[in-house]
Design a protein around this motif. Structure first.
Motif, short mmCIF file in Angstrom:
data_model
loop_
_atom_site.label_atom_id
_atom_site.label_comp_id
_atom_site.label_asym_id
_atom_site.label_seq_id
_atom_site.Cartn_x
_atom_site.Cartn_y
_atom_site.Cartn_z
N ARG A 35 8.09 24.14 59.13
CA ARG A 35 6.65 24.39 59.62
C ARG A 35 5.87 23.75 58.34
N LEU A 36 6.20 23.92 57.19
CA LEU A 36 5.53 23.34 56.01
C LEU A 36 5.36 21.86 56.18
N ALA A 37 6.64 21.13 56.38
CA ALA A 37 6.54 19.60 56.47
C ALA A 37 5.80 19.35 57.54
N LYS A 38 5.54 20.07 58.76
CA LYS A 38 4.80 19.61 59.77
C LYS A 38 3.28 20.13 59.65
N TRP A 39 3.13 20.71 58.26
CA TRP A 39 1.86 21.30 57.94
C TRP A 39 1.08 22.23 58.59
N GLU A 40 2.03 23.04 59.15
CA GLU A 40 1.64 23.97 60.02
C GLU A 40 1.48 25.39 59.31
N ASP A 41 2.14 25.62 58.38
CA ASP A 41 2.10 26.76 57.55
C ASP A 41 2.19 26.43 56.27
N PHE A 44 3.65 28.48 51.30
CA PHE A 44 4.34 27.93 50.03
C PHE A 44 3.65 27.03 49.13
N ILE A 45 2.93 26.12 49.65
CA ILE A 45 1.98 25.17 48.76
C ILE A 45 1.01 26.15 48.06
N ASP A 46 0.36 27.16 49.14
CA ASP A 46 -0.89 27.71 48.44
C ASP A 46 -0.20 28.66 46.89
N CYS A 47 1.01 29.36 47.27
CA CYS A 47 1.48 30.08 46.20
C CYS A 47 1.99 29.34 45.05
N ILE A 48 2.52 28.05 45.38
CA ILE A 48 3.12 27.38 44.21
C ILE A 48 1.62 26.77 43.47
N LEU A 49 0.50 26.40 43.90
CA LEU A 49 -0.59 25.95 43.42
C LEU A 49 -0.99 27.07 42.68
N ILE A 50 -1.09 28.26 43.03
CA ILE A 50 -1.52 29.51 42.27
C ILE A 50 -0.55 29.67 40.96
N ALA A 51 0.79 29.47 41.14
CA ALA A 51 1.73 29.70 40.14
C ALA A 51 1.37 28.71 38.90
N PHE A 52 1.10 27.39 39.44
CA PHE A 52 0.95 26.53 38.49
C PHE A 52 -0.59 26.53 37.78
N ALA A 53 -1.50 27.22 38.52
CA ALA A 53 -2.87 27.38 37.95
C ALA A 53 -2.72 28.50 36.94
N ILE A 54 -1.89 29.44 37.03
CA ILE A 54 -1.85 30.44 36.13
C ILE A 54 -0.91 30.09 35.05
N SER A 55 0.22 29.46 35.35
CA SER A 55 1.08 29.17 34.32
C SER A 55 0.80 28.13 33.23
N THR A 56 -0.07 27.02 33.69
CA THR A 56 -0.04 25.77 32.94
C THR A 56 -1.28 26.29 31.87
N PRO A 57 -2.32 26.80 32.01
CA PRO A 57 -3.06 27.17 30.74
C PRO A 57 -2.34 28.05 29.86
N VAL A 58 -1.77 29.07 30.39
CA VAL A 58 -0.84 30.08 29.43
C VAL A 58 0.17 29.22 28.39
N ILE A 185 -7.99 24.48 45.13
CA ILE A 185 -7.24 23.85 46.17
C ILE A 185 -6.68 25.18 46.99
N ALA A 186 -6.10 25.94 45.99
CA ALA A 186 -5.30 27.17 46.78
C ALA A 186 -6.49 27.87 47.50
N TYR A 187 -7.48 27.87 47.14
CA TYR A 187 -8.75 28.84 47.69
C TYR A 187 -9.07 28.35 49.07
N TYR A 188 -9.20 27.07 49.17
CA TYR A 188 -10.06 26.23 50.36
C TYR A 188 -8.83 25.73 51.26
#
Length: 302
Positions: A35-41, A44-58, A185-188
């Protein structure tokens, strides 16, 4: 610069945390990644974006303060990496598995994952053989820009050399801008195709459309495929659909998991206990087919 290498057993704890998070996201179920590959759900992308948004500045903030990390970005050789990405993405879309999620699926008893194991090992063995040929060396050496990071380049296991005119503090500033961009990106980015809100936005605004609620219920239903019987009033329905209701106390659960993953990655980089999923396939390929290969041995050490 402060550095530390933790005992090997610490890697088991790190692997457990990452694996538990992956199970929560449901990526052991091939339908999730299909479903991710079909861009339906896009959860996982949203969560990975948030993980990177938190971890990179740290990471870059601690690095600016004198904490040394075991940086391990691979060299960027555009043609080879691009071709590998196309093959990897095609296999993901067809099978519904990442290298690491294959083993999780086998643990859940998913028999189709057996075929994905053969494909992953074959891919690792094919690259090991190709790497030793002129064609493989051309893929690696053509348009090879080395090990790049935000605003710098890796020059040793612990050192990132900032680009000309930049300092470590500048790299930290760049990482903040990068983190904010990923967060936006994760928000919108809507979670569901045809939906209006991401998980993050739905949690902040405390509302979802009827379509989004139904999609979450549908997601909860397919995640039980092959597991507990999904009947009205069953334990599976109560447990899974609990996360689909917009006003329950766990509405921040998925987002919290993303933060935990991001900070765990920071810890593993400092402790030098990096989890490696694809390396398992390289190890199997080396042991089964190429035990004397000059390129199989380094794969075992990574």
């Amino acid at each position: 610069m402060m550095t530390y290498t933790a005992p090997m057993w610490v890697g088991l704890i790190i692997g457990f945390i990452i694996g538990a998070a992956a199970e929560v996201w449901g990526i052991a179920n091939p339908e999730t990644l299909i479903r991710l590959a079909k861009w339906e759900d896009r959860l996982f992308i949203d969560c990975i974006l948030i993980a990177f948004a938190i971890s990179t500045p740290v990471i870059y903030g601690l690095y600016a303060a004198g904490v040394g990390f075991h940086w391990s970005p691979k060299p960027l050789y555009l043609i080879g990496v691009g071709l590998g990405g196309i093959l990897f993405g095609s296999g993901l879309a067809l099978s519904g598995y990442f290298p690491g999620s294959i083993w999780m699926a086998l643990g859940e008893g998913r028999r189709d994952a057996i075929y994905a194991v053969f494909g992953a090992v074959l891919g690792a063995a094919s690259w090991t053989v190709l790497y030793q040929t002129p064609a493989g060396q051309w893929l690696v050496n053509t348009l090879n820009f080395g090990s790049l990071t935000l605003g710098g380049k890796k020059i040793s296991a612990f050192i990132i050399q900032p680009l000309d005119g930049l300092t470590r503090l500048d790299l930290f500033g760049i990482s903040i801008v990068y983190g904010v961009a990923l967060f936006m990106i994760a928000y919108y980015l809507p979670r569901f195709k045809g939906g209006e809100r991401s998980c993050l936005r739905a949690n902040i605004e405390k509302r979802m459309t009827p379509f989004e609620v139904q999609k979450r219920v549908d997601t909860a239903r397919y995640l039980t495929d092959g597991g507990l019987p999904y009947k009205k009033g069953s334990a599976a329905q109560k447990l899974n659909e609990y996360y689909a209701v917009e006003d329950n106390v766990t509405r921040w659960f998925m987002i919290s998991i993303a933060g935990i993953v991001g900070l765990t990655v920071v810890a593993e980089m400092f402790l030098h206990q990096i989890f490696g999923e694809s390396t398992t396939d390289s190890w199997l390929a080396g042991q089964l087919f190429l035990p004397t290969s000059s390129t199989a041995k380094p794969c075992l050490k990574e």
